[in-house]
Scaffold this motif. Sequence first.
Motif, PDB file in Angstrom:
ATOM      1  N   CYS A 111       7.200  10.748  39.253  1.00 46.94           N
ATOM      2  CA  CYS A 111       7.504   9.313  39.431  1.00 46.94           C
ATOM      3  C   CYS A 111       7.463   8.973  40.917  1.00 46.94           C
ATOM      4  O   CYS A 111       8.488   8.687  41.549  1.00 46.94           O
ATOM      5  CB  CYS A 111       8.871   8.987  38.842  1.00 46.94           C
TER       6      CYS A 111
ATOM      7  N   VAL B 232       0.556  -2.696  31.422  1.00 43.60           N
ATOM      8  CA  VAL B 232       1.465  -1.611  31.026  1.00 43.60           C
ATOM      9  C   VAL B 232       1.509  -1.506  29.500  1.00 43.60           C
ATOM     10  O   VAL B 232       1.505  -0.411  28.933  1.00 43.60           O
ATOM     11  CB  VAL B 232       2.884  -1.843  31.601  1.00 43.60           C
TER      12      VAL B 232
ATOM     13  N   VAL C 179       5.861  -0.241  36.228  1.00 42.35           N
ATOM     14  CA  VAL C 179       4.976   0.846  36.678  1.00 42.35           C
ATOM     15  C   VAL C 179       4.285   0.439  37.980  1.00 42.35           C
ATOM     16  O   VAL C 179       3.495  -0.509  37.989  1.00 42.35           O
ATOM     17  CB  VAL C 179       3.906   1.156  35.597  1.00 42.35           C
TER      18      VAL C 179
ATOM     19  N   SER D 166      -2.045   6.949  41.687  1.00 38.96           N
ATOM     20  CA  SER D 166      -2.598   7.667  40.545  1.00 38.96           C
ATOM     21  C   SER D 166      -3.739   8.587  40.951  1.00 38.96           C
ATOM     22  O   SER D 166      -4.450   8.321  41.919  1.00 38.96           O
ATOM     23  CB  SER D 166      -3.123   6.689  39.497  1.00 38.96           C
TER      24      SER D 166
ATOM     25  N   PRO E  82       1.521   6.774  37.183  1.00 36.72           N
ATOM     26  CA  PRO E  82       1.820   5.601  36.347  1.00 36.72           C
ATOM     27  C   PRO E  82       2.410   5.967  34.990  1.00 36.72           C
ATOM     28  O   PRO E  82       3.378   5.348  34.535  1.00 36.72           O
ATOM     29  CB  PRO E  82       0.446   4.933  36.176  1.00 36.72           C
TER      30      PRO E  82
ATOM     31  N   HIS F 116       6.070   6.971  35.194  1.00 38.96           N
ATOM     32  CA  HIS F 116       6.961   5.803  35.267  1.00 38.96           C
ATOM     33  C   HIS F 116       7.113   5.158  33.886  1.00 38.96           C
ATOM     34  O   HIS F 116       8.198   4.677  33.540  1.00 38.96           O
ATOM     35  CB  HIS F 116       6.423   4.790  36.276  1.00 38.96           C
ATOM     36  N   MET F 117       6.042   5.149  33.114  1.00 37.70           N
ATOM     37  CA  MET F 117       6.112   4.648  31.744  1.00 37.70           C
ATOM     38  C   MET F 117       7.030   5.533  30.899  1.00 37.70           C
ATOM     39  O   MET F 117       7.916   5.056  30.187  1.00 37.70           O
ATOM     40  CB  MET F 117       4.709   4.615  31.120  1.00 37.70           C
TER      41      MET F 117
ATOM     42  N   THR G 134       2.053  12.260  30.256  1.00 32.78           N
ATOM     43  CA  THR G 134       1.463  11.931  31.562  1.00 32.78           C
ATOM     44  C   THR G 134      -0.014  12.265  31.712  1.00 32.78           C
ATOM     45  O   THR G 134      -0.711  11.641  32.508  1.00 32.78           O
ATOM     46  CB  THR G 134       2.207  12.687  32.686  1.00 32.78           C
TER      47      THR G 134
ATOM     48  N   ALA H   8      -3.829   4.574  32.124  1.00 39.76           N
ATOM     49  CA  ALA H   8      -3.622   3.484  33.099  1.00 39.76           C
ATOM     50  C   ALA H   8      -4.960   2.887  33.525  1.00 39.76           C
ATOM     51  O   ALA H   8      -5.172   1.679  33.430  1.00 39.76           O
ATOM     52  CB  ALA H   8      -2.841   3.997  34.309  1.00 39.76           C
TER      53      ALA H   8
END
Length: 252
Positions: free
Chosen positions: A16, A28, A66, A71, A80, A83-84, A127, A132
């Motif tokens: 993150c 997002v 996000v 990235s 990203p 964070h999601m 992840t 994204a």
Amino acid sequence: EEMSNRLSTNLILSHCTGTGDPYAEELVRGMMLLRANALCVGISGVRPLLVTMLVEMLNKGVTPVVPQKGSLGASGDLAPLSHMGLVLLGRGEATYQGEKLPGGEAMKRAGIEALDTLVCKEGLGITNGTCAMTSVGAMHLYDTMQAIATADVISSLTFTALTGQLNAFQERVHTCRGHLGQIKVAANMRKLTEGSEILKNAQGDRVQDAYALRCIPQVHGAVRDALDYVKMHVDIELNAVTDNPLIFNEDE
């Protein structure tokens, strides 16, 4: 097992590291939908619960905050998507009903139970994908497709106002050339100018128009051909599974 679960959760926490302005909510939401779609294929090594939670968040309007920068893109949208994923753990930040809140509070208000920990391969499962950049790419592609359709409409109005010569859009002329986008735009221009009294009365006024009018199909058509190429690859990526590693049950 406990160490494996801690590792999975720590993968989210350690990645993150995004910065800058947040992505728009629609982008997002696109990431969440694409991640759920990829996990549904069943070779990412995660529990079905993660898909259920992502879908519930989409339906109830919990959208993780996000950041845009940081990235790896093609190597995986690690920052990203971390964070999601943070909001699944009741951490980070999310918007809910127009308000930016701590992730846990947003989930609580929406009536979604956050996870205490991820298990096994779920840290990577959340992840390690291209959701994204695919979300951003797909949304921009859609907007561009709308723009090129609008460009044909605008051009038909310009063509009418400048009393253009319709023989430039004859189907046989463009079929001979063979470019699909050009053929499509010429057909579109014929349709958009059909029944125009102004144009009907202006035919034969001159031998041919300036390039700006008579080459509308060639110019707009080239853009359409390029967009078709982009769309082909975006369509593939929308349904791609990009995890590393992949889990194939048949030979473990």
